[in-house]
Design a protein around this motif. Structure first.
Motif, mmCIF file in Angstrom:
data_model
loop_
_atom_site.group_PDB
_atom_site.id
_atom_site.type_symbol
_atom_site.label_atom_id
_atom_site.label_comp_id
_atom_site.label_asym_id
_atom_site.label_seq_id
_atom_site.Cartn_x
_atom_site.Cartn_y
_atom_site.Cartn_z
ATOM 1 N N ALA A 1 11.966 1.822 -1.582
ATOM 2 C CA ALA A 1 10.886 2.732 -1.953
ATOM 3 C C ALA A 1 10.034 3.109 -0.745
ATOM 4 O O ALA A 1 9.098 3.895 -0.867
ATOM 5 N N HIS A 2 10.370 2.562 0.416
ATOM 6 C CA HIS A 2 9.538 2.819 1.596
ATOM 7 C C HIS A 2 9.501 4.302 1.971
ATOM 8 O O HIS A 2 8.453 4.839 2.327
ATOM 9 N N SER A 3 10.652 4.980 1.874
ATOM 10 C CA SER A 3 10.681 6.388 2.266
ATOM 11 C C SER A 3 9.802 7.231 1.338
ATOM 12 O O SER A 3 9.291 8.271 1.740
ATOM 13 N N ASP A 4 9.625 6.768 0.110
ATOM 14 C CA ASP A 4 8.767 7.527 -0.814
ATOM 15 C C ASP A 4 7.298 7.336 -0.490
ATOM 16 O O ASP A 4 6.478 8.205 -0.761
ATOM 17 N N VAL A 5 6.987 6.180 0.110
ATOM 18 C CA VAL A 5 5.606 5.973 0.568
ATOM 19 C C VAL A 5 5.313 6.954 1.715
ATOM 20 O O VAL A 5 4.205 7.481 1.817
ATOM 21 N N VAL A 6 6.336 7.196 2.545
ATOM 22 C CA VAL A 6 6.193 8.192 3.617
ATOM 23 C C VAL A 6 5.840 9.557 3.016
ATOM 24 O O VAL A 6 4.877 10.218 3.422
ATOM 25 N N THR A 7 6.636 9.966 2.017
ATOM 26 C CA THR A 7 6.416 11.244 1.347
ATOM 27 C C THR A 7 5.017 11.327 0.756
ATOM 28 O O THR A 7 4.304 12.322 0.936
ATOM 29 N N ILE A 8 4.630 10.250 0.061
ATOM 30 C CA ILE A 8 3.328 10.253 -0.599
ATOM 31 C C ILE A 8 2.209 10.272 0.450
ATOM 32 O O ILE A 8 1.179 10.927 0.248
ATOM 33 N N GLY A 9 2.451 9.613 1.585
ATOM 34 C CA GLY A 9 1.462 9.653 2.664
ATOM 35 C C GLY A 9 1.197 11.080 3.125
ATOM 36 O O GLY A 9 0.047 11.485 3.315
ATOM 37 N N ALA A 10 2.275 11.846 3.271
ATOM 38 C CA ALA A 10 2.123 13.247 3.692
ATOM 39 C C ALA A 10 1.394 14.054 2.622
ATOM 40 O O ALA A 10 0.471 14.816 2.919
ATOM 41 N N TRP A 11 1.789 13.864 1.380
ATOM 42 C CA TRP A 11 1.158 14.610 0.285
ATOM 43 C C TRP A 11 -0.295 14.207 0.072
ATOM 44 O O TRP A 11 -1.140 15.055 -0.247
ATOM 45 N N LEU B 1 19.741 -9.181 -5.254
ATOM 46 C CA LEU B 1 20.251 -7.929 -5.804
ATOM 47 C C LEU B 1 19.280 -7.343 -6.835
ATOM 48 O O LEU B 1 19.093 -6.135 -6.895
ATOM 49 N N ASN B 2 18.637 -8.218 -7.609
ATOM 50 C CA ASN B 2 17.679 -7.746 -8.615
ATOM 51 C C ASN B 2 16.525 -6.991 -7.953
ATOM 52 O O ASN B 2 16.084 -5.946 -8.440
ATOM 53 N N VAL B 3 16.043 -7.546 -6.849
ATOM 54 C CA VAL B 3 14.909 -6.925 -6.160
ATOM 55 C C VAL B 3 15.344 -5.576 -5.582
ATOM 56 O O VAL B 3 14.595 -4.598 -5.611
ATOM 57 N N LEU B 4 16.576 -5.541 -5.069
ATOM 58 C CA LEU B 4 17.104 -4.328 -4.466
ATOM 59 C C LEU B 4 17.175 -3.204 -5.510
ATOM 60 O O LEU B 4 16.760 -2.070 -5.261
ATOM 61 N N ILE B 5 17.676 -3.555 -6.687
ATOM 62 C CA ILE B 5 17.781 -2.563 -7.760
ATOM 63 C C ILE B 5 16.387 -2.125 -8.197
ATOM 64 O O ILE B 5 16.136 -0.942 -8.448
ATOM 65 N N THR B 6 15.466 -3.085 -8.244
ATOM 66 C CA THR B 6 14.082 -2.750 -8.587
ATOM 67 C C THR B 6 13.509 -1.760 -7.579
ATOM 68 O O THR B 6 12.809 -0.810 -7.942
ATOM 69 N N ALA B 7 13.816 -1.990 -6.288
ATOM 70 C CA ALA B 7 13.303 -1.102 -5.239
ATOM 71 C C ALA B 7 13.820 0.319 -5.452
ATOM 72 O O ALA B 7 13.072 1.294 -5.307
ATOM 73 N N ILE B 8 15.092 0.442 -5.832
ATOM 74 C CA ILE B 8 15.643 1.773 -6.104
ATOM 75 C C ILE B 8 14.920 2.393 -7.298
ATOM 76 O O ILE B 8 14.593 3.581 -7.303
ATOM 77 N N GLY B 9 14.618 1.546 -8.291
ATOM 78 C CA GLY B 9 13.872 2.019 -9.451
ATOM 79 C C GLY B 9 12.488 2.519 -9.062
ATOM 80 O O GLY B 9 12.054 3.594 -9.495
ATOM 81 N N VAL B 10 11.802 1.768 -8.236
ATOM 82 C CA VAL B 10 10.462 2.169 -7.779
ATOM 83 C C VAL B 10 10.559 3.496 -7.035
ATOM 84 O O VAL B 10 9.742 4.404 -7.216
ATOM 85 N N SER B 11 11.616 3.608 -6.203
ATOM 86 C CA SER B 11 11.824 4.837 -5.435
ATOM 87 C C SER B 11 11.974 6.037 -6.370
ATOM 88 O O SER B 11 11.301 7.057 -6.207
#
Lengths: 237, 306
Positions: free
Chosen positions: B38-48, B101-111
């Motif tokens: 979800a880190h790349s989405d924080v980048v996007t939200i930072g710009a917005w 793996l659970n955390v990884l899938i969660t991260a994709i979900g958050v993204s």
């Protein structure tokens, strides 16, 4: 009142019942030995005391306070330090940085300096290796570092997990000599060991743990003389 | 010569942006051993968020005061630090002891959640927006006939300052020492009296604030903000992630080295070979590094038992 009071402690890992009702206590200034073979539940008992695992039943009281459900870092702040088994050092950091982490919560710099000097005088080999990466230590040095690091926190109670594990007899002698010194300086120690002979020689009281249950408890001298224990743990037939 | 200098300048600017973003991946991986997708989405939200703050204050034209840029930057970084804190607290912390793996899938979900929530009418909407021109379009100076715009200089200087600060934080402060201790062994760190949850929270906040800086500067450089799920953002985050992996994930200096390597190869490839192939060059480096030095350029290779 005892400094440490553990009563009816039970720990479960999923389906495994690792500790089944352990009760023991340690008076201020005493050395308590907890003897058990690998898998008997000794390490788990220490982890439950220092807050790394949550017991399913029972209580742990330290200096009159119920610490059963406290987080590890809060327990450390009360003066309880846990030197984990041999490899519990930060191999990615230098020896010096490991010692600095030992004093993480302390702000009394002058006193810290004194304690650090004292710890290094107990283990002069560490002083030679201060700038070395802790991952490059060998022999008994990682264990020495784990103990020295715990001492820099100036604990009231020190939990030592198998300080003799995998070490040459000479180094075991050296480590136990230092454990004795630390105890004589007033630090209460809970010592987990498979080496019953050495442990009982420095301890005031002893407990023997088998499959998560205490099977013998008593003054260390009495345990060392007990036939059943001599046969099972002291290698005397 | 002019072309060469221009390409170098572009590489330096883009590398700075990648570095700011890559550090967030590498910091979180260093402490928790998982890739925060979800880190790349924080980048996007930072710009917005920067765009939204400009709108709220009324700095949408070219006449905004000189202190507008640092002020908006600080707001956007703070907002994203809060977002990063919240994501960790709500989505990742409950899974701290769960299989990775659970955390990884969660991260994709958050993204996915962030990408889609960002498109809601009352959030950022689906229309592209022009990023307000908080920095002058004029060239600050000229080298070999290449005009160097203010925005490029600000990006490089800002990245440099933040990187030096981060280096200092990680290697010279008590907090940094705690972070490195948690990174090596969470349990033993707790036995030193370190509040592990707090260290993890701080790490997320720092990474997210750097991401906001990267996102906002990206917006200022390229001028247009596309909707939050647009592939431009995904690709930006992905390349920064590649930079972190190429440098050696978990390694702060490696992330910076990887970011500049990727950016220079991308820019030189695009300028002297084929502009259509620029992404191919980036992922080509990734494949080459993974084959030749799987731990990354500055990373240590580890053997994992399966």
């Amino acid at each position: 009142m005892a400094l440490l009071e553990v009563s009816g402690l039970e720990v479960r890992y999923g389906g495994i019942h690792a500790v089944r009702g352990v009760s023991l206590s340690g008076e201020e200034g005493q050395v308590v030995a907890l003897i058990g073979a690998h898998g008997a539940g000794t390490t788990t008992t220490l982890r439950a005391i220092s807050g790394l695992v949550r017991p399913s039943k029972g209580t742990v009281r330290f200096a009159g306070k119920d610490i059963t459900s406290m987080a590890p870092h809060q327990i450390v702040a009360l003066g309880l330090s846990h030197a984990p088994e041999g490899r519990g050092i930060f191999a990615n950091l230098t020896v010096d940085e490991n010692l600095q982490l030992g004093r993480y919560l302390r702000t009394d710099n002058a006193a810290v300096h004194k304690d650090r000097e004292h710890a290094l005088s107990l283990f002069p080999r560490l002083r030679e290796r201060l700038q070395q990466n802790a991952g490059t230590l060998s022999g008994g040095e990682p264990q020495m570092l784990a103990i020295a690091r715990a001492l820099v926190a100036r604990p009231r109670l020190l939990l030592l997990d198998e300080p003799s594990l995998g070490l040459a007899p000479q180094i075991v002698q050296l480590i136990f000599k230092i454990v004795k010194t630390i105890a004589s300086e007033g630090t209460t120690i809970l010592l987990v060991e498979q080496n019953a002979h050495m442990a009982l020689s420095v301890a005031h009281t002893g407990h023997v743990l088998e499959v998560g249950t205490l099977v013998h408890s008593g003054p260390a001298k009495q345990l060392a003389a007990d036939d059943a224990i001599r046969k099972a743990y002291l290698g005397v037939h | 010569m002019t072309k060469f200098v221009q390409v170098c300048l572009n590489g330096l600017t883009l590398g700075s942006l990648y570095a700011l973003i890559a550090l967030g991946y590498t910091l979180v991986y260093g402490v928790l051993r998982f890739i925060n997708f979800a880190h790349s989405d924080v980048v996007t939200i930072g710009a917005w968020m920067a765009f939204v703050f400009c709108g709220l204050i009324g700095w949408l034209g070219t006449d905004s005061p000189i202190f507008a840029m640092p002020f908006i930057l600080a707001l956007s970084m703070a907002a994203c630090a809060l977002l990063g804190f919240t994501i960790e607290r709500l989505a990742y912390r409950p899974l701290r002891r769960a299989p990775r793996l659970n955390v990884l899938i969660t991260a994709i979900g958050v993204s996915l959640f962030l990408q889609n929530a960002g498109q809601l009418k009352w959030v950022f909407g689906t229309q592209p927006q022009a990023m307000p021109k908080l920095l002058s379009e004029q060239a600050l100076f000229t080298i070999a006939n290449v005009k160097v715009p203010v925005v490029d200089v600000v990006i490089v200087v800002l990245a440099f300052v933040l990187l030096v600060w981060l280096q200092y934080l990680v290697f010279r402060t008590r907090l940094g020492q705690a972070m490195r201790a948690v990174s090596f062994d969470e349990r033993t760190a707790a036995l030193m009296g370190i509040n592990v949850d707090w260290v993890v929270s701080i790490t997320f906040m720092i990474g997210s604030a750097l991401a906001a800086a990267g996102g906002m500067m990206y917006g200022l450089r390229y001028g247009t903000l596309l909707q939050t799920a647009d592939s431009v953002w995904v690709l930006l985050g992905l390349k920064a992630f590649v930079a972190a992996v190429v440098g050696g994930i978990g390694n702060v200096r490696g992330a910076v080295a990887g970011a500049f390597l990727i950016a220079f190869v991308e820019m030189f490839g695009a300028a002297y070979r084929s502009p259509q192939m620029r992404d191919v060059y980036v992922f080509g480096i990734l494949i080459a590094v993974l084959i030749l030095k799987p731990g990354g350029l500055l990373g240590k290779s580890t053997v994992e038992k399966v």
